[in-house]
Design a protein around this motif. Structure first.
Motif, PDB file in Angstrom:
ATOM      1  N   UNK A   1       0.726  -1.081   0.063  1.00 14.83           N
ATOM      2  CA  UNK A   1       0.069   0.090  -0.002  1.00 14.83           C
ATOM      3  C   UNK A   1       0.780   1.290  -0.024  1.00 14.83           C
ATOM      4  N   UNK A   2       1.996   1.161   0.794  1.00 18.23           N
ATOM      5  CA  UNK A   2       2.732   2.380   0.630  1.00 18.23           C
ATOM      6  C   UNK A   2       3.422   2.597  -0.649  1.00 18.23           C
ATOM      7  N   UNK A   3       3.897   1.700  -1.267  1.00 15.33           N
ATOM      8  CA  UNK A   3       4.470   1.973  -2.667  1.00 15.33           C
ATOM      9  C   UNK A   3       3.592   2.298  -3.672  1.00 15.33           C
ATOM     10  N   UNK A   4       2.008   1.518  -3.672  1.00 15.21           N
ATOM     11  CA  UNK A   4       1.153   1.723  -4.514  1.00 15.21           C
ATOM     12  C   UNK A   4       0.594   3.170  -4.424  1.00 15.21           C
ATOM     13  N   UNK A   5       0.286   3.788  -3.321  1.00  9.16           N
ATOM     14  CA  UNK A   5      -0.432   4.916  -3.331  1.00  9.16           C
ATOM     15  C   UNK A   5       0.639   6.153  -3.585  1.00  9.16           C
ATOM     16  N   UNK A   6       1.992   5.843  -3.443  1.00  8.72           N
ATOM     17  CA  UNK A   6       3.114   6.724  -3.798  1.00  8.72           C
ATOM     18  C   UNK A   6       3.178   6.781  -5.260  1.00  8.72           C
ATOM     19  N   UNK A   7       3.085   5.479  -5.917  1.00  9.35           N
ATOM     20  CA  UNK A   7       3.392   5.429  -7.167  1.00  9.35           C
ATOM     21  C   UNK A   7       1.883   5.457  -8.348  1.00  9.35           C
ATOM     22  N   UNK A   8       0.699   5.856  -7.394  1.00  9.08           N
ATOM     23  CA  UNK A   8      -0.687   5.869  -8.008  1.00  9.08           C
ATOM     24  C   UNK A   8      -0.817   4.809  -8.530  1.00  9.08           C
ATOM     25  N   UNK A   9      -0.889   3.707  -8.308  1.00  9.74           N
ATOM     26  CA  UNK A   9      -1.292   2.387  -8.673  1.00  9.74           C
ATOM     27  C   UNK A   9      -2.013   1.504  -7.710  1.00  9.74           C
ATOM     28  N   UNK A  10      -2.338   0.340  -8.062  1.00 15.60           N
ATOM     29  CA  UNK A  10      -3.318  -0.296  -7.163  1.00 15.60           C
ATOM     30  C   UNK A  10      -2.203  -1.431  -6.391  1.00 15.60           C
ATOM     31  N   UNK A  11      -2.695  -1.350  -4.943  1.00 14.85           N
ATOM     32  CA  UNK A  11      -1.672  -1.992  -4.051  1.00 14.85           C
ATOM     33  C   UNK A  11      -1.844  -3.478  -4.261  1.00 14.85           C
TER      34      UNK A  11
ATOM     35  N   UNK B   1     -34.209   2.794   7.898  1.00 15.60           N
ATOM     36  CA  UNK B   1     -33.188   3.474   8.357  1.00 15.60           C
ATOM     37  C   UNK B   1     -31.654   2.805   8.145  1.00 15.60           C
ATOM     38  N   UNK B   2     -31.503   1.539   8.540  1.00 22.59           N
ATOM     39  CA  UNK B   2     -30.057   0.838   8.250  1.00 22.59           C
ATOM     40  C   UNK B   2     -29.834   0.849   6.722  1.00 22.59           C
ATOM     41  N   UNK B   3     -30.952   0.250   6.093  1.00 23.64           N
ATOM     42  CA  UNK B   3     -30.611   0.004   4.504  1.00 23.64           C
ATOM     43  C   UNK B   3     -30.641   1.287   3.987  1.00 23.64           C
ATOM     44  N   UNK B   4     -31.258   2.291   4.272  1.00 24.63           N
ATOM     45  CA  UNK B   4     -31.206   3.571   3.645  1.00 24.63           C
ATOM     46  C   UNK B   4     -29.821   4.422   3.582  1.00 24.63           C
ATOM     47  N   UNK B   5     -29.227   3.954   4.968  1.00 26.53           N
ATOM     48  CA  UNK B   5     -28.021   4.736   5.009  1.00 26.53           C
ATOM     49  C   UNK B   5     -26.803   4.055   4.168  1.00 26.53           C
ATOM     50  N   UNK B   6     -27.069   2.636   4.024  1.00 22.82           N
ATOM     51  CA  UNK B   6     -26.203   2.004   3.149  1.00 22.82           C
ATOM     52  C   UNK B   6     -26.212   2.341   1.955  1.00 22.82           C
ATOM     53  N   UNK B   7     -27.654   2.525   1.461  1.00 24.28           N
ATOM     54  CA  UNK B   7     -27.919   3.099   0.115  1.00 24.28           C
ATOM     55  C   UNK B   7     -27.185   4.375  -0.189  1.00 24.28           C
ATOM     56  N   UNK B   8     -27.289   5.343   0.913  1.00 26.61           N
ATOM     57  CA  UNK B   8     -26.934   6.564   0.807  1.00 26.61           C
ATOM     58  C   UNK B   8     -25.136   6.630   0.704  1.00 26.61           C
ATOM     59  N   UNK B   9     -24.511   5.768   1.356  1.00 25.57           N
ATOM     60  CA  UNK B   9     -23.216   5.908   1.319  1.00 25.57           C
ATOM     61  C   UNK B   9     -22.656   5.225   0.164  1.00 25.57           C
ATOM     62  N   UNK B  10     -23.236   4.024  -0.362  1.00 23.99           N
ATOM     63  CA  UNK B  10     -22.863   3.403  -1.662  1.00 23.99           C
ATOM     64  C   UNK B  10     -23.053   4.545  -2.848  1.00 23.99           C
ATOM     65  N   UNK B  11     -24.168   5.347  -2.785  1.00 16.98           N
ATOM     66  CA  UNK B  11     -24.427   6.133  -3.902  1.00 16.98           C
ATOM     67  C   UNK B  11     -23.227   7.422  -3.870  1.00 16.98           C
ATOM     68  N   UNK B  12     -22.911   7.773  -2.589  1.00 15.79           N
ATOM     69  CA  UNK B  12     -21.745   8.938  -2.443  1.00 15.79           C
ATOM     70  C   UNK B  12     -20.459   8.190  -2.883  1.00 15.79           C
ATOM     71  N   UNK B  13     -20.126   6.921  -2.234  1.00 14.91           N
ATOM     72  CA  UNK B  13     -18.514   6.564  -2.349  1.00 14.91           C
ATOM     73  C   UNK B  13     -18.495   5.694  -3.833  1.00 14.91           C
ATOM     74  N   UNK B  14     -19.248   4.978  -4.438  1.00 13.57           N
ATOM     75  CA  UNK B  14     -19.315   4.400  -5.513  1.00 13.57           C
ATOM     76  C   UNK B  14     -18.258   3.142  -5.662  1.00 13.57           C
ATOM     77  N   UNK B  15     -17.112   3.379  -4.734  1.00 16.81           N
ATOM     78  CA  UNK B  15     -15.922   2.345  -4.703  1.00 16.81           C
ATOM     79  C   UNK B  15     -15.478   2.531  -3.449  1.00 16.81           C
ATOM     80  N   UNK B  16     -14.502   1.395  -3.133  1.00 22.50           N
ATOM     81  CA  UNK B  16     -13.630   1.603  -1.952  1.00 22.50           C
ATOM     82  C   UNK B  16     -13.172   2.856  -1.990  1.00 22.50           C
ATOM     83  N   UNK B  17     -12.660   3.359  -0.662  1.00 26.39           N
ATOM     84  CA  UNK B  17     -12.351   4.635  -0.328  1.00 26.39           C
ATOM     85  C   UNK B  17     -10.859   4.700  -0.096  1.00 26.39           C
ATOM     86  N   UNK B  18     -10.152   3.585  -0.288  1.00 26.90           N
ATOM     87  CA  UNK B  18      -8.789   3.496  -0.085  1.00 26.90           C
ATOM     88  C   UNK B  18      -8.138   4.227  -1.423  1.00 26.90           C
TER      89      UNK B  18
END
Length: 437
Positions: free
Chosen positions: A80-90, A334-351
């Motif tokens: 992960x250290x290498x990949x983020x520095x090189x703008x690549x996938x870890x 409530x719980x499902x709505x929040x998950x849907x909201x987050x997935x709509x916002x994030x779309x992908x893993x946030x690393x």
């Protein structure tokens, strides 16, 4: 003899000079790639030392699997250290670290030959790949020396080297092909790679006889369709053979029943499913932002409208009319709505650099719930299982600095920001709306 292309002496001289420069540049690139592989191998050794130290310092009462987990986590942290520095996938960096370590430690003469420009990176890769299963060190060294001498001949492209290398390695392998094939079958798999213009690749790794047999069958079907000229003219079918074969393969995969693996008929009822984000303009056939497949690849409007017409249900995502930021999801659970909201916002893993789709990720508390972190959108985000574990089990740390912006700190203290990808929505300012600043 008729010469189709005449070249003057000056043109011949220029071509010779450019060819010479290309050879020199290519040799330099291959040498630098060898240097890079050496550094990646050092990183692999470093991660091994870190993991070994962690395992040695651990509580003796921990299960035996802890040592392996420590090694894996150390490799993830370094990659992960290498990949983020090189703008690549870890993930890919970790694989490359492993490959580089194997090349440097198991085939040092091949690595050195590439480092001095005697062979190319492609030739070296073919040699290493073909000899990867040679366990005896003396046999492996003899094989490598033979191949390094062989590739000096003109015209030895990587594909030609690969064929010769497989034959040379086969002579030195103690296990029979039957035994090795049985083991190799355990890595059969499929994969999907998104391409441009609403297209994607579907790959399949499996036993050669079955793969070639499937290809021959689809080709025979395609040729049968091509041969019926009358029916094609009446149907307006102007497809080429490759198009027909691709259509046949997808039709068989999507509608064919897996009889050989489904004695009770249960699998026959399983159908493919996709999730799409479709702006209302695409549904109305109005120019605007395109539809998108699972947050990963655009799709054409005709396909989007057909999927919309056949979909059993929808999650409507409400967005800000100017900035396009996600405001709410209109199903209230409530719980499902929040998950849907987050997935709509994030779309992908946030690393940083990770492309795993949000629907395949964990919903993680940025500040752990056990330490008082609230269960609300400002403290939640999508993390794939790999980076979820990386956050909790390695020195990598993360915090949300504002709405949806994640600040990651690596083990060496470097800070990387990851912002949510923009939603595929149209925005338009009106006279009664303030500008977005």
């Amino acid at each position: 003899m008729t010469v189709l292309v005449e070249m003057s002496e000056e043109q011949v001289g220029a071509l010779s000079a450019v060819t010479g420069m290309l050879v020199d540049v290519d040799r330099t690139i291959n040498q630098l790639l060898a240097v890079k592989e050496g550094l990646l191998a050092v990183g692999s050794r470093l991660s091994f030392d870190i993991g070994a130290d962690a395992a040695a310092a651990a509580d003796p009462g921990l299960p035996d699997s802890f040592a392996g987990d420590a090694m894996d986590l150390a490799a993830r942290a370094v990659a992960a250290e290498f990949a983020v520095a090189l703008q690549s996938s870890d993930r890919s960096l970790q694989h490359r670290m492993t490959d580089a370590d194997a090349k440097v430690t198991q085939f040092p003469s091949v690595w050195r030959a590439q480092g001095v420009g005697a062979i190319t990176a492609g030739q070296a890769r073919s040699i290493v790949d073909a000899g990867a299963h040679l366990d005896d060190e003396s046999e492996r060294d003899a094989y490598a020396d033979e191949m390094i001498g062989l590739v000096q001949a003109p015209g030895m492209s990587p594909s030609r080297v690969g064929r010769a290398a497989r034959r040379a390695a086969e002579r030195r392998r103690p296990r029979s092909l039957d035994v090795r094939h049985r083991d190799a079958r355990r890595v059969r798999r499929i994969w999907v790679k998104d391409r441009a213009d609403g297209m994607a690749e579907f790959g399949l790794l499996g036993p050669a006889a079955l793969i070639h047999g499937a290809s021959e069958r689809i080709t025979a079907m395609g040729l049968g369709i091509l041969s019926d000229t009358t029916a094609r003219v009446e149907a307006g079918d102007d497809r080429f053979l490759d198009e027909i074969r691709a259509d046949l393969a997808l039709d068989l995969l999507l509608t064919g029943a897996p009889a050989g693996h489904d004695p009770d008929g249960l699998l026959a009822g399983v159908t493919g499913a996709v999730s799409v984000t479709i702006p209302v303009t695409a549904l109305l056939d109005i120019d605007g932002p395109c539809a998108e497949l699972d947050g990963s690849a655009p799709i054409d409007a005709v396909t989007a409208r057909r999927l919309a017409a056949e979909a059993p249900g929808w999650d409507r995502v409400l967005t800000h009319p100017i900035t396009g930021a996600v405001l709410a999801v209109d199903r209230y659970r409530p719980s499902a709505e929040l998950k849907r909201w987050l997935r709509a916002r994030d779309q992908r893993c946030r690393f940083p650099g990770c492309g795993y789709l949000a629907r395949d990720c964990d919903i993680d508390h940025t500040t752990d719930a056990a330490t008082g972190g609230p269960t609300e959108e400002q403290n939640l985000g999508a993390l794939c299982r790999r980076h979820h574990v990386l956050k909790h089990q390695t020195p990598w740390a993360v915090e949300q600095v504002d709405s949806g912006t994640f600040s990651w700190t690596s083990p060496t203290g470097k800070v990387y920001l990851d912002t949510p990808p923009p939603p595929i929505v149209g925005t338009q300012a009106t006279d009664d709306q303030p500008p977005p600043f």
